[in-house]
Design a protein around this motif. Structure first.
Motif, short mmCIF file in Angstrom:
data_model
loop_
_atom_site.label_atom_id
_atom_site.label_comp_id
_atom_site.label_asym_id
_atom_site.label_seq_id
_atom_site.Cartn_x
_atom_site.Cartn_y
_atom_site.Cartn_z
N ILE A 70 0.88 -1.17 0.00
CA ILE A 70 0.00 0.00 0.00
C ILE A 70 0.92 1.22 0.00
O ILE A 70 1.55 1.54 1.01
CB ILE A 70 -0.94 0.00 1.22
N ARG A 71 1.00 1.88 -1.13
CA ARG A 71 1.98 2.94 -1.36
C ARG A 71 1.37 4.32 -1.13
O ARG A 71 0.33 4.65 -1.66
CB ARG A 71 2.48 2.82 -2.80
N TYR A 72 2.05 5.12 -0.31
CA TYR A 72 1.68 6.50 -0.03
C TYR A 72 2.76 7.41 -0.64
O TYR A 72 3.77 7.68 -0.01
CB TYR A 72 1.61 6.75 1.48
N SER A 73 2.54 7.86 -1.86
CA SER A 73 3.56 8.63 -2.58
C SER A 73 3.91 9.92 -1.86
O SER A 73 5.09 10.26 -1.73
CB SER A 73 3.08 8.96 -3.99
N ASP A 74 2.91 10.66 -1.39
CA ASP A 74 3.18 11.95 -0.74
C ASP A 74 3.94 11.80 0.58
O ASP A 74 4.68 12.69 0.97
CB ASP A 74 1.87 12.71 -0.48
N LEU A 75 3.76 10.69 1.25
CA LEU A 75 4.43 10.46 2.53
C LEU A 75 5.74 9.70 2.35
O LEU A 75 6.47 9.51 3.30
CB LEU A 75 3.52 9.65 3.46
N LYS A 76 5.99 9.24 1.14
CA LYS A 76 7.18 8.43 0.83
C LYS A 76 7.25 7.20 1.75
O LYS A 76 8.29 6.85 2.27
CB LYS A 76 8.46 9.25 0.93
N GLY A 77 6.08 6.59 1.95
CA GLY A 77 6.00 5.42 2.80
C GLY A 77 5.15 4.33 2.17
O GLY A 77 4.35 4.58 1.27
N THR A 78 5.33 3.12 2.67
CA THR A 78 4.61 1.96 2.16
C THR A 78 4.27 1.02 3.31
O THR A 78 5.09 0.80 4.20
CB THR A 78 5.46 1.20 1.11
N ILE A 79 3.07 0.47 3.26
CA ILE A 79 2.68 -0.61 4.16
C ILE A 79 2.80 -1.90 3.34
O ILE A 79 2.11 -2.05 2.33
CB ILE A 79 1.24 -0.45 4.68
N PHE A 80 3.68 -2.78 3.76
CA PHE A 80 3.90 -4.05 3.06
C PHE A 80 3.02 -5.11 3.72
O PHE A 80 3.19 -5.38 4.91
CB PHE A 80 5.37 -4.46 3.12
N LEU A 81 2.11 -5.70 2.95
CA LEU A 81 1.23 -6.75 3.47
C LEU A 81 1.62 -8.10 2.91
O LEU A 81 1.86 -8.23 1.70
CB LEU A 81 -0.23 -6.48 3.09
#
Length: 191
Positions: A70-81
């Protein structure tokens, strides 16, 4: 001429009343949009959940269709499931999931764990919040104890500096909680 130079020198010594102070490091004050959630339902996966609409689902490079990022481009973060079926291996899945947060103890200031129980959706698990300059700021796992096992980890695309990623980590923490609350297992389906 010597008097003038002496007066300028003397004046410069007494003209400054304030000591020069270095400026402290500062970080941007970031505001993120209020979260709006929509359903994520992959036809071939035995689970569904709600995700923030600012995030995009990207298939995992691992090749498993039910492992998603689950990629959050603006936050430069990802939740890997990651999803795994429970096949008489619940103990080893739990042990592995509980070891993951401990890998960050070298850099973490604290790791806080919270038990999660949702009898209505038949989901049980743990949420780990990692504080400090660790690579992952949050991790979790969910299971129904008999058939399904889902894990998630948050990672940012920047070098870990807890003070600078704190706003983004707090935002994703709320999204993870919402995801955990909305996970539903599909009846009769197992990966």
């Amino acid at each position: 001429m010597k008097k003038l130079i002496f007066l300028i020198f003397l004046g410069s010594l007494f003209s400054c009343r304030y000591e020069v102070q270095p400026k402290p490091n500062a970080y941007l004050a970031l505001d993120y949009p209020d979260a709006e959630y929509g359903a994520y339902l992959e036809e071939n996966c035995p689970y569904s959940f709600e995700k923030n609409t600012i995030a995009t689902i990207v298939p995992s490079r691992a090749g498993n269709a039910c492992w998603v990022n689950i990629r959050y481009s603006d936050l430069k973060g990802t939740i890997f499931l990651t999803y795994q079926p429970v096949l008489n291996n619940l103990d080893s899945l739990l042990t592995d999931a509980q070891k993951l947060p401990l890998q960050h103890t070298i850099k973490a200031d604290a790791i806080k764990s919270s038990v999660y129980i949702n009898d209505f959706h038949n989901t049980y698990g743990m949420f780990y919040q990692v504080e400090g300059n660790a690579a992952s700021q949050a991790q979790f796992y969910l299971t129904d104890s008999t058939r399904h096992f889902l894990t998630g980890s948050v990672y940012f695309e920047v070098q870990p500096n807890f003070d600078s990623i704190l706003p983004a980590a707090a935002y994703l923490k709320e999204d993870i909680k919402h995801l955990m609350e909305t996970v539903e297992w599909k009846e009769g389906m197992q990966d």
